[in-house]
Scaffold this active site. Sequence first.
Site, short mmCIF file in Angstrom:
data_model
loop_
_atom_site.label_atom_id
_atom_site.label_comp_id
_atom_site.label_asym_id
_atom_site.label_seq_id
_atom_site.Cartn_x
_atom_site.Cartn_y
_atom_site.Cartn_z
N ILE A 1 0.08 28.02 28.73
CA ILE A 1 0.06 29.35 29.38
C ILE A 1 -1.05 29.41 30.43
O ILE A 1 -0.86 29.96 31.52
CB ILE A 1 -0.14 30.47 28.33
CG1 ILE A 1 1.02 30.47 27.32
CG2 ILE A 1 -0.24 31.84 29.00
CD1 ILE A 1 0.81 31.41 26.13
N ASP B 1 -15.99 21.82 26.98
CA ASP B 1 -15.43 22.35 25.73
C ASP B 1 -15.99 23.75 25.57
O ASP B 1 -17.22 23.94 25.64
CB ASP B 1 -15.87 21.44 24.58
CG ASP B 1 -15.18 21.79 23.25
OD1 ASP B 1 -14.95 22.99 22.99
OD2 ASP B 1 -14.90 20.85 22.49
N SER C 1 -5.25 37.41 23.44
CA SER C 1 -5.13 37.77 22.03
C SER C 1 -3.89 37.09 21.44
O SER C 1 -3.40 36.10 21.98
CB SER C 1 -5.03 39.30 21.95
OG SER C 1 -4.98 39.72 20.61
N LYS D 1 -8.65 35.94 16.36
CA LYS D 1 -8.07 36.76 17.43
C LYS D 1 -8.40 38.25 17.26
O LYS D 1 -8.55 38.97 18.25
CB LYS D 1 -6.55 36.55 17.51
CG LYS D 1 -6.15 35.15 18.00
CD LYS D 1 -6.54 34.91 19.47
CE LYS D 1 -5.89 33.65 20.02
NZ LYS D 1 -6.25 33.37 21.44
C1 HXC Z 1 -5.27 21.77 7.85
C2 HXC Z 1 -6.34 20.86 9.70
C3 HXC Z 1 -5.10 20.73 10.38
C4 HXC Z 1 -3.92 21.18 9.70
C5 HXC Z 1 -6.68 20.00 11.69
N1 HXC Z 1 -7.29 20.38 10.54
N2 HXC Z 1 -5.36 20.19 11.63
N3 HXC Z 1 -6.42 21.36 8.45
N4 HXC Z 1 -4.05 21.67 8.43
N5 HXC Z 1 -2.71 21.07 10.25
C6 HXC Z 1 -8.70 20.29 10.21
C7 HXC Z 1 -9.22 18.87 10.28
O1 HXC Z 1 -8.92 18.12 9.10
C8 HXC Z 1 -10.73 19.12 10.41
O2 HXC Z 1 -11.31 19.50 9.17
C9 HXC Z 1 -10.79 20.37 11.27
O3 HXC Z 1 -9.50 21.00 11.16
C10 HXC Z 1 -11.06 20.05 12.72
O4 HXC Z 1 -10.07 19.13 13.16
P1 HXC Z 1 -10.32 18.18 14.43
O5 HXC Z 1 -9.03 17.52 14.74
O6 HXC Z 1 -11.52 17.35 14.22
O7 HXC Z 1 -10.74 19.25 15.53
P2 HXC Z 1 -10.50 19.27 17.05
O8 HXC Z 1 -10.22 17.91 17.59
O9 HXC Z 1 -11.62 20.01 17.61
O10 HXC Z 1 -9.13 20.08 17.20
C11 HXC Z 1 -9.09 21.48 17.07
C12 HXC Z 1 -7.79 21.91 16.47
C13 HXC Z 1 -6.60 21.28 17.18
C14 HXC Z 1 -7.71 23.43 16.52
C15 HXC Z 1 -7.79 21.46 15.00
O11 HXC Z 1 -5.39 21.69 16.59
C16 HXC Z 1 -6.59 21.59 18.65
O12 HXC Z 1 -7.40 21.06 19.42
N6 HXC Z 1 -5.71 22.39 19.14
C17 HXC Z 1 -5.74 22.79 20.57
C18 HXC Z 1 -4.41 22.95 21.08
C19 HXC Z 1 -3.67 24.10 20.47
O13 HXC Z 1 -3.51 24.18 19.23
N7 HXC Z 1 -3.19 25.01 21.30
C20 HXC Z 1 -2.33 26.05 20.84
C21 HXC Z 1 -3.03 27.31 20.66
S1 HXC Z 1 -1.86 28.60 20.37
P3 HXC Z 1 -12.16 18.45 8.27
O14 HXC Z 1 -12.62 19.26 7.10
O15 HXC Z 1 -11.21 17.36 7.90
O16 HXC Z 1 -13.30 18.00 9.14
C22 HXC Z 1 -2.60 29.86 19.75
C23 HXC Z 1 -1.83 31.13 19.46
C24 HXC Z 1 -0.47 30.89 18.94
O17 HXC Z 1 -3.74 29.84 19.54
C25 HXC Z 1 0.22 32.22 18.64
C26 HXC Z 1 1.70 32.07 18.55
C27 HXC Z 1 2.37 33.39 18.23
#
Ligand code: HXC
Length: 275
Positions: free
Chosen positions: A23, A68, A145, A163
């Site tokens: 987005i 970041d 949000s 959020k």
């Molecule tokens: C449980 C999880 C997990 C999962 C990650 N973790 N994925 N726990 N279930 N599916 C845990 C990991 O084990 C770790 O904990 C901790 O989260 C951090 O994970 P990392 O991979 O080291 O973190 P990082 O690389 O910083 O990644 C951040 C993230 C990742 C949030 C976990 O998904 C990300 O970067 N996402 C960005 C892209 C994204 O998701 N965009 C969409 C946003 S949409 P431990 O304890 O093992 O250390 C949005 C709104 C959607 O926000 C609304 C729709 C209606």
Amino acid sequence: MTTFMPRMFEGRTALITGGGSGIGQRIAERLAQQGASVALVGRSQSRLDSAAQGIIAAGGKAAGFAADVRDYDALARATGAAHEMFGALGIVLCGAAGNFPALASSMSANAFKSVIDIDLLGTFNTCRAAFEHLERPGASIVTISAPQAVQAMVMQSHVCAAKAGVDMITRTLALEWGPLGVRVNGVLPGAVADTEGMDRLAPPGPVREALAKQLPLRRIATKDDIADTVIFLCSDAAKYITGAIIPCDGGMTTAGMAIQTPSKSARPVQGTPVN
Ligand code: HXC
């Protein structure tokens, strides 16, 4: 007679976190179409460079600044560099977000904290770092949000908490920065097609189709639907609007609808359910 249509944001600078994809990228493209110079902020320089190249190829002005949003100092350097390259910031879009479906009983404290740090702290950091470089008066800040801010959802405790906090940052900064001529508003997107977040929560398939059928407007949003709302909030048409969180969700939150994330996408439940 030729109609002269001036571009809305000519000469303005827009800084967009999460501008390298999804987005945020679409919002950056649309702001650039309207004449803004866009500074894209995100974690991956190569992804930002590719998004910026697309905008430049289409005749716009853009550059990527890797940071970041969890790292205030890096963000302060990025906002400073953007100001130096393009001028004071007239538009700031806090778009960086993280999400994954996980039950609270299966989530580590660090997993919860990761989303709080990206969404909530990241939004504060972006607004705070940008504050030093804002057009004052005149700047418009828009936060992103989610339905999770107002609607509890299973497997989303981290996102709901983050959020809801983002919305209160939006409203509080509107109070504090309004007297300086800075407007602060939020857009609340619902389910949006072709996004990483939606693909994680409800991948294309029967769950998503059922959701679309139940929405009051009977379809999932496009990225352009969200960009249109951001453009409105940053335009003169919204010059008396601050502290508003505008849903662009096809009626999802009005209907009190939650996204039913398929349980197979989450890690296993810890403990025994009572029923
Ligand atoms: C449980 C999880 C997990 C999962 C990650 N973790 N994925 N726990 N279930 N599916 C845990 C990991 O084990 C770790 O904990 C901790 O989260 C951090 O994970 P990392 O991979 O080291 O973190 P990082 O690389 O910083 O990644 C951040 C993230 C990742 C949030 C976990 O998904 C990300 O970067 N996402 C960005 C892209 C994204 O998701 N965009 C969409 C946003 S949409 P431990 O304890 O093992 O250390 C949005 C709104 C959607 O926000 C609304 C729709 C209606």
